[in-house]
Design an enzyme around this catalytic site. Structure first.
Site, mmCIF file in Angstrom:
data_model
loop_
_atom_site.group_PDB
_atom_site.id
_atom_site.type_symbol
_atom_site.label_atom_id
_atom_site.label_comp_id
_atom_site.label_asym_id
_atom_site.label_seq_id
_atom_site.Cartn_x
_atom_site.Cartn_y
_atom_site.Cartn_z
ATOM 1 N N TRP A 1 5.414 -5.799 12.170
ATOM 2 C CA TRP A 1 5.055 -4.388 12.023
ATOM 3 C C TRP A 1 6.156 -3.509 12.622
ATOM 4 O O TRP A 1 6.586 -2.530 12.026
ATOM 5 C CB TRP A 1 3.721 -4.113 12.734
ATOM 6 C CG TRP A 1 3.271 -2.696 12.616
ATOM 7 C CD1 TRP A 1 2.518 -2.143 11.622
ATOM 8 C CD2 TRP A 1 3.580 -1.619 13.531
ATOM 9 N NE1 TRP A 1 2.336 -0.805 11.856
ATOM 10 C CE2 TRP A 1 2.975 -0.461 13.014
ATOM 11 C CE3 TRP A 1 4.299 -1.542 14.732
ATOM 12 C CZ2 TRP A 1 3.058 0.776 13.660
ATOM 13 C CZ3 TRP A 1 4.393 -0.312 15.372
ATOM 14 C CH2 TRP A 1 3.774 0.833 14.827
ATOM 15 N N ASP B 1 -2.082 -11.518 14.489
ATOM 16 C CA ASP B 1 -0.665 -11.826 14.248
ATOM 17 C C ASP B 1 0.014 -10.695 13.479
ATOM 18 O O ASP B 1 -0.638 -9.934 12.771
ATOM 19 C CB ASP B 1 -0.567 -13.150 13.474
ATOM 20 C CG ASP B 1 0.818 -13.765 13.583
ATOM 21 O OD1 ASP B 1 1.596 -13.348 14.454
ATOM 22 O OD2 ASP B 1 1.107 -14.685 12.791
ATOM 23 N N HIS C 1 3.364 -4.827 19.775
ATOM 24 C CA HIS C 1 2.314 -5.272 20.714
ATOM 25 C C HIS C 1 1.587 -4.063 21.289
ATOM 26 O O HIS C 1 0.367 -4.067 21.409
ATOM 27 C CB HIS C 1 2.922 -6.103 21.851
ATOM 28 C CG HIS C 1 3.603 -7.365 21.389
ATOM 29 N ND1 HIS C 1 3.041 -8.199 20.451
ATOM 30 C CD2 HIS C 1 4.787 -7.923 21.723
ATOM 31 C CE1 HIS C 1 3.864 -9.214 20.238
ATOM 32 N NE2 HIS C 1 4.931 -9.079 20.991
ATOM 33 N N ASN D 1 2.428 -8.455 14.909
ATOM 34 C CA ASN D 1 2.884 -7.296 15.702
ATOM 35 C C ASN D 1 4.393 -7.107 15.583
ATOM 36 O O ASN D 1 4.879 -5.990 15.410
ATOM 37 C CB ASN D 1 2.544 -7.499 17.187
ATOM 38 C CG ASN D 1 1.061 -7.505 17.446
ATOM 39 O OD1 ASN D 1 0.269 -7.220 16.552
ATOM 40 N ND2 ASN D 1 0.666 -7.846 18.665
ATOM 41 N N GLY D 2 5.121 -8.223 15.678
ATOM 42 C CA GLY D 2 6.588 -8.169 15.630
ATOM 43 C C GLY D 2 7.057 -7.651 14.278
ATOM 44 O O GLY D 2 7.928 -6.770 14.198
ATOM 45 N N ASN E 1 3.463 -19.568 23.178
ATOM 46 C CA ASN E 1 4.159 -18.272 23.195
ATOM 47 C C ASN E 1 5.146 -18.133 24.357
ATOM 48 O O ASN E 1 5.970 -17.211 24.368
ATOM 49 C CB ASN E 1 3.161 -17.103 23.210
ATOM 50 C CG ASN E 1 2.464 -16.868 21.890
ATOM 51 O OD1 ASN E 1 1.316 -16.435 21.832
ATOM 52 N ND2 ASN E 1 3.151 -17.148 20.780
HETATM 53 C C1 IPE Z 1 -0.545 -17.155 17.146
HETATM 54 O O1 IPE Z 1 0.493 -16.391 16.627
HETATM 55 C C2 IPE Z 1 -0.784 -16.797 18.591
HETATM 56 C C3 IPE Z 1 -1.405 -15.498 18.822
HETATM 57 C C4 IPE Z 1 -1.793 -14.652 17.903
HETATM 58 C C5 IPE Z 1 -1.608 -15.161 20.212
HETATM 59 P P1 IPE Z 1 1.999 -16.928 16.629
HETATM 60 O O2 IPE Z 1 2.819 -15.854 16.030
HETATM 61 O O3 IPE Z 1 2.388 -17.378 18.003
HETATM 62 O O4 IPE Z 1 1.900 -18.200 15.693
HETATM 63 P P2 IPE Z 1 3.017 -18.947 14.839
HETATM 64 O O5 IPE Z 1 4.204 -19.183 15.738
HETATM 65 O O6 IPE Z 1 3.355 -18.046 13.686
HETATM 66 O O7 IPE Z 1 2.344 -20.208 14.380
HETATM 67 C C1 IPE Z 2 1.111 -11.623 17.456
HETATM 68 O O1 IPE Z 2 2.193 -10.990 16.887
HETATM 69 C C2 IPE Z 2 1.028 -11.410 18.957
HETATM 70 C C3 IPE Z 2 1.304 -12.606 19.748
HETATM 71 C C4 IPE Z 2 1.593 -13.775 19.300
HETATM 72 C C5 IPE Z 2 1.248 -12.454 21.182
HETATM 73 P P1 IPE Z 2 3.623 -11.668 16.783
HETATM 74 O O2 IPE Z 2 4.440 -11.235 17.953
HETATM 75 O O3 IPE Z 2 3.515 -13.134 16.614
HETATM 76 O O4 IPE Z 2 4.168 -10.995 15.457
HETATM 77 P P2 IPE Z 2 5.052 -11.675 14.341
HETATM 78 O O5 IPE Z 2 4.325 -12.886 13.863
HETATM 79 O O6 IPE Z 2 6.382 -12.007 14.970
HETATM 80 O O7 IPE Z 2 5.168 -10.621 13.292
HETATM 81 MG MG MG Z 3 3.374 -14.297 14.962
#
Ligand code: IPE
Ligand code: IPE
Ligand code: MG
Length: 268
Positions: free
Chosen positions: A35, A30, A47, A32-33, A78
């Protein structure tokens, strides 16, 4: 060049304790966004960068000869994200399973997936299937990607299969045990995770392996997934080695603490 696992001396030199590593590690990748956003970049850049972390962690776990590494790549929830982000995620996945085929073979990794993968687009699915087929006979670490995975959905699918077996007279309802349920999950035949790592601070399981993590040790780190590398993995493993796993029993005294054990089938 063939893949060479670490020797016990090399494991010790890395600051780890040979023989006390988790056998099955599951990671909620978790952050990536966040970062990307912290750098003023679009979320998708996070990602992209996250794939580099996947490569590093897979290789390190294979060298440490773990039995299994399970990576949460796409949850069933997701799909609520913007179309563009989902397309990029699936595109990255497709590119990963194609680009990493040689590495997977070189590292003797057996590749598999869990989740409702049949709902993924055909192009992605075909490449995923090819990598599964190619690596089927490998007997090193199992690399399992959770794709379109949800723990509740998995339990629903298992209940449906079990109900059909009862209806068709193949199964006596009085003989349903915890093993029966385990055998109908996507993870049938796999061990339960010993350690779950979640990056990016969130203290929740987000529908990941709900049944299988009943006695897993949890490690949450503030490190965002695109920055997660071998030293962070070692930090998690060292923390795991310090934990005493009791499985509901009592603290053991003497020289043999109940560490790194696995949950007995049917809680016996
Ligand atoms: C969990 O992360 C799913 C994956 C890492 C693939 P999310 O970012 O989707 O989880 P929430 O929404 O914070 O619970
Ligand atoms: C995890 O990173 C990747 C997936 C859920 C596919 P996020 O995309 O959830 O990153 P944040 O939580 O928004 O930082
Ligand atoms: Mg996330």
């Amino acid at each position: 060049m063939s893949h060479t696992p670490y020797t016990a001396d090399e494991i010790t030199a890395l600051g780890l304790t040979p023989g006390q590593l988790p056998r099955h590690v599951a990671i909620i990748m978790d952050g990536n966004g966040r970062w990307a956003q912290r750098r003023g970049l679009p979320r998708v850049e996070g990602h992209r960068r996250g794939v580099t972390s996947v490569r590093a962690v897979v290789e390190e776990c294979a060298k440490l000869e773990l039995d299994q590494l399970t990576l949460y790549c796409l949850s069933s929830e997701n799909w609520k994200r913007p179309q563009m982000e989902l397309e990029l995620l699936l595109n990255l996945l497709q590119r990963y399973v194609v680009a990493e085929r040689d590495e997977i073979m070189r590292q003797n990794i057996r590749f598999c997936t869990i989740g409702r993968t049949s709902e993924l687009n055909r192009r992605v699915l075909q490449e995923v299937q090819k990598t599964i087929e190619l690596s089927r006979e490998n007997d090193g670490m199992r690399l399992c990607l959770a794709l379109n995975y949800g723990g509740r959905g998995e339990i629903v699918d298992a209940v449906q299969e079990i109900a059909h077996a009862v209806k068709d007279g193949r199964l006596n309802p009085d003989e349903i045990t915890e093993s029966t349920v385990s055998e109908h999950l996507y993870t049938a035949g796999m061990s339960d995770p010993d350690l779950v790592i979640r990056t990016a601070s969130e203290m929740r399981v987000s529908n990941f392996l709900l049944w299988q993590i009943s006695y897993a040790e949890l490690f949450v780190t503030p490190t965002l997934w695109p920055e997660f590398r071998e030293p962070h993995l070692r930090e998690a493993f060292n923390e795991y080695t310090q934990r005493e796993r009791r499985f509901g029993g009592l603290k053991t005294s003497g020289l043999q603490p109940a560490r790194n054990g696995s949950i007995p089938a049917d809680g016996t």
